[in-house]
Design a protein around this motif. Structure first.
Motif, PDB file in Angstrom:
ATOM      1  N   ALA A  71       0.839  -1.205   0.000  1.00  0.00           N
ATOM      2  CA  ALA A  71       0.000   0.000   0.000  1.00  0.00           C
ATOM      3  C   ALA A  71       0.872   1.252   0.000  1.00  0.00           C
ATOM      4  N   TYR A  72       1.937   1.215   0.782  1.00  0.00           N
ATOM      5  CA  TYR A  72       2.846   2.370   0.819  1.00  0.00           C
ATOM      6  C   TYR A  72       3.441   2.634  -0.570  1.00  0.00           C
ATOM      7  N   LEU A  73       3.941   1.577  -1.210  1.00  0.00           N
ATOM      8  CA  LEU A  73       4.504   1.724  -2.558  1.00  0.00           C
ATOM      9  C   LEU A  73       3.462   2.297  -3.513  1.00  0.00           C
ATOM     10  N   GLY A  74       2.255   1.744  -3.450  1.00  0.00           N
ATOM     11  CA  GLY A  74       1.190   2.188  -4.334  1.00  0.00           C
ATOM     12  C   GLY A  74       0.792   3.638  -4.106  1.00  0.00           C
ATOM     13  N   TYR A 101      -2.710   1.857 -13.787  1.00  0.00           N
ATOM     14  CA  TYR A 101      -2.414   3.141 -14.399  1.00  0.00           C
ATOM     15  C   TYR A 101      -2.131   2.925 -15.873  1.00  0.00           C
ATOM     16  N   SER A 102      -2.784   3.674 -16.707  1.00  0.00           N
ATOM     17  CA  SER A 102      -2.533   3.681 -18.143  1.00  0.00           C
ATOM     18  C   SER A 102      -2.542   2.279 -18.757  1.00  0.00           C
ATOM     19  N   GLY A 103      -3.559   1.495 -18.386  1.00  0.00           N
ATOM     20  CA  GLY A 103      -3.725   0.171 -18.969  1.00  0.00           C
ATOM     21  C   GLY A 103      -2.828  -0.917 -18.391  1.00  0.00           C
ATOM     22  N   LYS A 104      -2.039  -0.584 -17.389  1.00  0.00           N
ATOM     23  CA  LYS A 104      -1.164  -1.580 -16.742  1.00  0.00           C
ATOM     24  C   LYS A 104      -1.551  -1.698 -15.278  1.00  0.00           C
ATOM     25  N   SER A 105      -1.266  -2.864 -14.704  1.00  0.00           N
ATOM     26  CA  SER A 105      -1.515  -3.027 -13.270  1.00  0.00           C
ATOM     27  C   SER A 105      -0.233  -3.475 -12.594  1.00  0.00           C
ATOM     28  N   TYR A 106      -0.074  -3.017 -11.364  1.00  0.00           N
ATOM     29  CA  TYR A 106       1.140  -3.262 -10.589  1.00  0.00           C
ATOM     30  C   TYR A 106       0.771  -3.881  -9.251  1.00  0.00           C
ATOM     31  N   ALA A 107       1.330  -5.048  -9.000  1.00  0.00           N
ATOM     32  CA  ALA A 107       1.051  -5.792  -7.768  1.00  0.00           C
ATOM     33  C   ALA A 107       2.125  -5.463  -6.731  1.00  0.00           C
ATOM     34  N   PHE A 108       2.000  -4.293  -6.126  1.00  0.00           N
ATOM     35  CA  PHE A 108       3.014  -3.867  -5.168  1.00  0.00           C
ATOM     36  C   PHE A 108       3.073  -4.774  -3.942  1.00  0.00           C
ATOM     37  N   ALA A 109       1.932  -5.221  -3.443  1.00  0.00           N
ATOM     38  CA  ALA A 109       1.951  -6.153  -2.314  1.00  0.00           C
ATOM     39  C   ALA A 109       2.604  -7.471  -2.731  1.00  0.00           C
ATOM     40  N   GLY A 110       2.394  -7.869  -3.974  1.00  0.00           N
ATOM     41  CA  GLY A 110       2.976  -9.110  -4.480  1.00  0.00           C
ATOM     42  C   GLY A 110       4.493  -9.078  -4.503  1.00  0.00           C
ATOM     43  N   ILE A 111       5.068  -7.938  -4.884  1.00  0.00           N
ATOM     44  CA  ILE A 111       6.527  -7.855  -4.921  1.00  0.00           C
ATOM     45  C   ILE A 111       7.089  -7.833  -3.501  1.00  0.00           C
ATOM     46  N   CYS A 112       6.364  -7.232  -2.578  1.00  0.00           N
ATOM     47  CA  CYS A 112       6.789  -7.261  -1.171  1.00  0.00           C
ATOM     48  C   CYS A 112       6.750  -8.695  -0.644  1.00  0.00           C
ATOM     49  N   TYR A 113       5.712  -9.425  -0.998  1.00  0.00           N
ATOM     50  CA  TYR A 113       5.594 -10.835  -0.619  1.00  0.00           C
ATOM     51  C   TYR A 113       6.771 -11.640  -1.168  1.00  0.00           C
ATOM     52  N   GLN A 114       7.093 -11.427  -2.439  1.00  0.00           N
ATOM     53  CA  GLN A 114       8.194 -12.166  -3.056  1.00  0.00           C
ATOM     54  C   GLN A 114       9.511 -11.929  -2.312  1.00  0.00           C
ATOM     55  N   ILE A 122      15.229 -10.106  -4.606  1.00  0.00           N
ATOM     56  CA  ILE A 122      14.258  -9.333  -5.381  1.00  0.00           C
ATOM     57  C   ILE A 122      14.202  -7.934  -4.787  1.00  0.00           C
ATOM     58  N   SER A 123      14.244  -6.927  -5.634  1.00  0.00           N
ATOM     59  CA  SER A 123      14.252  -5.553  -5.171  1.00  0.00           C
ATOM     60  C   SER A 123      12.903  -4.879  -5.388  1.00  0.00           C
ATOM     61  N   VAL A 124      12.305  -4.487  -4.291  1.00  0.00           N
ATOM     62  CA  VAL A 124      11.068  -3.715  -4.341  1.00  0.00           C
ATOM     63  C   VAL A 124      11.327  -2.383  -5.047  1.00  0.00           C
ATOM     64  N   GLN A 125      12.467  -1.785  -4.751  1.00  0.00           N
ATOM     65  CA  GLN A 125      12.814  -0.502  -5.363  1.00  0.00           C
ATOM     66  C   GLN A 125      12.938  -0.629  -6.880  1.00  0.00           C
TER      67      GLN A 125
END
Length: 137
Positions: A71-74, A101-114, A122-125
């Motif tokens: 949520a913070y990343l988003g 955003y602009s036809g794309k979706s970003y799973a920010f929680a998913g990358i944190c989980y990974q 894996i880098s969240v940044q």
């Protein structure tokens, strides 16, 4: 679970604030909503494991850590380039929230989980920076 867009936006803003407050309380680090603060999220996710060992990898903790930092990343992404949260229930057993955003979706929680569960390399940044780059092209 049906939620209005306003309720979802509030939930994600509250979750991002939870990440800010918890990070300050637990690790004395400041997440200030800046792009630069995203690098701290990589460190903080691993710091949970260092401090709490196996407890950080229990289901409830993994869910909470992944979601508040996602949520913070988003929210930082949304302030920087725009976007909307979307609650995806296509898999009834595993609903999730993405930033669109602009036809794309970003799973920010998913990358944190990974990063938390599967691969500490894996880098969240890096994911965040790629999402921003994809959005400003």
């Amino acid at each position: 679970m049906r939620m209005t867009q306003e309720e979802l936006n509030q939930l994600m803003a509250d979750s991002a604030q939870n990440a800010i407050d918890t990070t300050l309380d637990e690790f004395k680090l400041v997440l200030d909503g800046s792009v630069e603060s995203i690098a701290l999220v990589d460190d903080v996710i691993l710091a949970w494991i260092e401090r709490y060992k196996d407890q950080a990898l229990e289901n409830d903790a993994v869910f909470t850590i992944s979601n508040i930092y996602g949520a913070y990343l988003g929210e930082v992404f949304k302030q920087l380039v725009g976007g909307n949260w979307r609650y995806d229930e296509s898999d009834k057993d595993a609903p999730y929230v993405v930033m669109e955003y602009s036809g794309k979706s970003y799973a920010f929680a998913g990358i944190c989980y990974q990063r938390l569960v599967n691969d500490s390399q894996i880098s969240v940044q890096d994911y965040f920076q790629q999402a921003v780059a994809n959005s400003v092209q």
